[in-house]
Design a protein around this motif. Structure first.
Motif, short mmCIF file in Angstrom:
data_model
loop_
_atom_site.label_atom_id
_atom_site.label_comp_id
_atom_site.label_asym_id
_atom_site.label_seq_id
_atom_site.Cartn_x
_atom_site.Cartn_y
_atom_site.Cartn_z
N LEU A 194 -17.37 -7.87 -11.79
CA LEU A 194 -15.95 -8.15 -12.08
C LEU A 194 -15.83 -9.07 -13.29
CD1 LEU A 194 -14.55 -8.57 -8.43
CD2 LEU A 194 -14.14 -6.67 -10.01
N GLN A 195 -16.71 -10.08 -13.36
CA GLN A 195 -16.65 -10.98 -14.52
C GLN A 195 -16.94 -10.23 -15.83
OE1 GLN A 195 -19.49 -13.81 -13.13
NE2 GLN A 195 -18.01 -14.85 -11.81
N ALA A 196 -17.89 -9.29 -15.76
CA ALA A 196 -18.20 -8.50 -16.95
C ALA A 196 -16.98 -7.65 -17.36
CB ALA A 196 -19.42 -7.62 -16.71
N LEU A 197 -16.32 -7.07 -16.36
CA LEU A 197 -15.12 -6.26 -16.68
C LEU A 197 -14.07 -7.13 -17.35
CD1 LEU A 197 -14.59 -4.07 -13.46
CD2 LEU A 197 -15.40 -3.30 -15.70
N ALA A 198 -13.96 -8.37 -16.88
CA ALA A 198 -12.94 -9.28 -17.43
C ALA A 198 -13.26 -9.66 -18.88
CB ALA A 198 -12.82 -10.52 -16.56
N LYS A 199 -14.53 -9.54 -19.26
CA LYS A 199 -14.92 -9.90 -20.64
C LYS A 199 -14.67 -8.76 -21.63
CE LYS A 199 -17.52 -13.78 -20.12
NZ LYS A 199 -18.28 -14.75 -20.80
N VAL A 254 -8.95 -2.55 -12.07
CA VAL A 254 -10.08 -2.32 -11.17
C VAL A 254 -9.56 -1.87 -9.81
CG1 VAL A 254 -10.24 -4.77 -10.56
CG2 VAL A 254 -12.20 -3.35 -10.21
N GLY A 255 -10.25 -0.90 -9.23
CA GLY A 255 -9.81 -0.36 -7.94
C GLY A 255 -10.89 -0.54 -6.88
N PHE A 256 -10.44 -0.63 -5.63
CA PHE A 256 -11.37 -0.80 -4.50
C PHE A 256 -11.18 0.39 -3.56
CE2 PHE A 256 -10.36 -4.85 -6.30
CZ PHE A 256 -11.56 -5.53 -6.28
N THR A 257 -12.21 1.17 -3.42
CA THR A 257 -12.04 2.39 -2.62
C THR A 257 -12.33 2.17 -1.14
OG1 THR A 257 -14.35 3.07 -2.80
CG2 THR A 257 -12.88 3.77 -4.57
N GLY A 258 -13.05 1.10 -0.79
CA GLY A 258 -13.55 0.96 0.58
C GLY A 258 -14.74 1.89 0.79
N PHE A 259 -15.20 1.96 2.05
CA PHE A 259 -16.40 2.75 2.35
C PHE A 259 -16.19 4.22 2.02
CE2 PHE A 259 -18.80 5.44 5.33
CZ PHE A 259 -20.08 5.08 4.95
N VAL A 260 -17.20 4.79 1.43
CA VAL A 260 -17.15 6.20 1.05
C VAL A 260 -18.34 6.90 1.71
CG1 VAL A 260 -17.77 7.61 -0.95
CG2 VAL A 260 -15.88 6.02 -1.12
N ALA A 261 -18.08 7.96 2.45
CA ALA A 261 -19.16 8.60 3.21
C ALA A 261 -20.11 9.39 2.32
CB ALA A 261 -18.57 9.50 4.30
N GLU A 262 -19.60 9.90 1.23
CA GLU A 262 -20.43 10.74 0.35
C GLU A 262 -20.60 10.07 -1.00
OE1 GLU A 262 -21.93 13.27 1.39
OE2 GLU A 262 -20.84 13.79 3.22
N PRO A 263 -21.60 9.21 -1.15
CA PRO A 263 -21.73 8.50 -2.43
C PRO A 263 -21.87 9.43 -3.63
CG PRO A 263 -23.60 8.03 -0.96
CD PRO A 263 -22.61 8.81 -0.16
N ALA A 264 -22.45 10.62 -3.43
CA ALA A 264 -22.61 11.54 -4.57
C ALA A 264 -21.25 11.90 -5.16
CB ALA A 264 -23.34 12.81 -4.15
N HIS A 265 -20.25 12.06 -4.29
CA HIS A 265 -18.92 12.44 -4.78
C HIS A 265 -18.28 11.29 -5.56
CE1 HIS A 265 -18.56 15.64 -1.34
NE2 HIS A 265 -19.73 15.65 -1.94
N ALA A 266 -18.62 10.07 -5.18
CA ALA A 266 -18.09 8.91 -5.91
C ALA A 266 -18.83 8.74 -7.23
CB ALA A 266 -18.24 7.65 -5.06
#
Ligand code: GLC
Length: 409
Positions: free
Chosen positions: A239-244, A286-298
């Protein structure tokens, strides 16, 4: 041949996803083998293991055992609770642990496995005690023993009773050998991925919709950290890197994952991270998706995957998953993750915790689609060559066979 796997949780963390790959690989290589899994609670691992052809039994941990563990006893700043306090907690949970061993022992007596394969610190010990010499016990280590002061003392004490130790990287193997004292029975077996699931093309999640963000007005480069919310996974650094980053850069960040394990204190909550993002002025970026069952799709929905662990990473599944999906990857270089990629060839490395270094690499990749494509292509090639999960069975079967033979002789 009957293999009994023991796993201390049925949430889908890295060690559990690795276990599913081990099961899949064994099923493919030895379809006639009987594979039984015991887990300590109901959770998504149960369904997934059943679907993968294992039989599954839930033998629930008593609450005090479920909450025990030196990974989980950190204060809010990530500091560790002193071993003395932990030992006291362990002593208090002693009767419950004994009861658990008794239950597990009854199950093992009936099942008569040829090999018991334990997949987590608590199960290395409980499984060993419950098996009581009836079958060889193989410990599969996914994390550094040296980071667990109490557990390492216990494992050292009982190590000679385990038949073999499997470590998920050279770095973890070295750590086991130096912490537990070395003989030669520590084998490095890299995790593998299902190359068809973690493929460059395939279904993608709508990360904006999942995170409740408006669709972007112009095209954006999507950068994300995918994983559990363990504090050491470096969400704050990300998050800090995104802010930079220069706000004019068309970049959107995503934190993909949720808090998983029962052991409290060692994880961020999504609320903590949202607050940090707000403090850093990242609203809407920045967005927070929460738990994702299929990491490949993310992962496929991202242009750049960030691995930001601030401590040495024992292995780093997401590193090979991102490579296998041919995504550009920025990964922190410490521990086992270093063994997985070549910086500048199939990913970009940086020093753990180096916010500026991470921001620079994200910016470089965000501006350069060709670089992203080149790293992604090389990453896929490396994953196909080195991390095909089918090779898990090739590595494990001889370890099981040698363990059985050593016991018979
Ligand atoms: C643990 C380790 C992680 C590894 C995973 C699978 O979660 O912390 O580095 O990728 O196990 O082995």
């Amino acid at each position: 041949m009957r293999i009994l796997f023991l796993n201390p949780s049925s949430q889908l963390g890295g060690a559990e996803r690795s276990l599913l790959d081990v099961i899949a690989s064994l099923r493919e290589a030895r379809p006639s083998w009987d594979i039984q899994l015991v887990v300590s609670d109901q959770g998504p691992l149960v369904e997934r293991a059943l679907a993968g052809g294992a039989r599954v039994e839930v033998i629930a941990f008593p609450k005090s055992v479920a909450q025990l563990g030196d990974a989980g006893v950190r204060g809010p700043a990530g500091d560790r609770v002193p071993p003395g306090i932990l030992l006291r907690r362990m002593a208090l949970s002693g009767p419950a642990a004994l009861l658990y061993v008794w239950r597990l022992r009854r199950f093992i007596r009936k099942l008569q496995p040829d090999v018991v394969h334990t997949n987590g610190f608590k199960m290395h010990l409980l499984g060993l005690w419950a098996t009581g010499g009836r079958a060889p016990v193989v410990w599969h280590l996914h994390d550094y023993v040296s980071a667990r002061p109490v557990m390492s003392r216990l494992l050292r004490r009982f190590r000679s009773r385990s038949a073999a130790i499997v470590a998920n990287s050279e770095s973890v193997r070295e750590d086991v050998k130096s912490t537990l004292g070395g003989d030669s029975k520590v084998f490095r077996v890299y995790n593998g991925v299902d190359l068809a699931t973690f493929a460059p093309e395939g279904p993608k999640l709508d990360l904006d919709a999942l995170a409740g963000l408006e669709p972007p007005e112009r095209e954006v480069v999507r950068v994300g950290l995918v994983g559990t919310l363990g504090r050491w996974k470096g969400h704050a650094v990300f998050l800090q890197a995104l802010a930079k980053l220069d706000p004019a850069l068309p970049v959107r960040g995503y934190i993909v994952g949720g808090a998983l394990y029962q052991t409290g204190g060692s994880q961020y909550s999504l609320r903590d991270l949202r607050e940090l993002a707000d403090t850093l002025g990242l609203q809407g970026r920045v967005g927070f998706t929460g738990f994702v069952a299929e990491p490949a799709h993310a992962i496929r929905a991202l242009d750049i995957v960030v691995h930001a662990s601030t401590q040495p990473e024992p292995f780093g599944l997401v590193v090979v998953e991102a490579m296998s999906c041919a995504r550009a990857l920025v990964a922190s270089e410490a521990g086992g993750s270093v063994e997985l990629f070549r910086s500048g060839v199939d990913a970009l490395g940086y020093t753990p915790g180096d916010v500026d270094g991470l921001a620079q690499r994200i910016a470089d990749l965000a501006c350069d689609p060709e670089l992203r494509a080149r790293l992604g292509k090389a990453g896929r090639e490396a994953a196909v060559r080195r991390f095909d999960r089918r090779s898990l069975a090739d590595a494990l079967i001889p370890i099981y066979e040698a363990a059985i033979e050593a016991r018979a002789s």
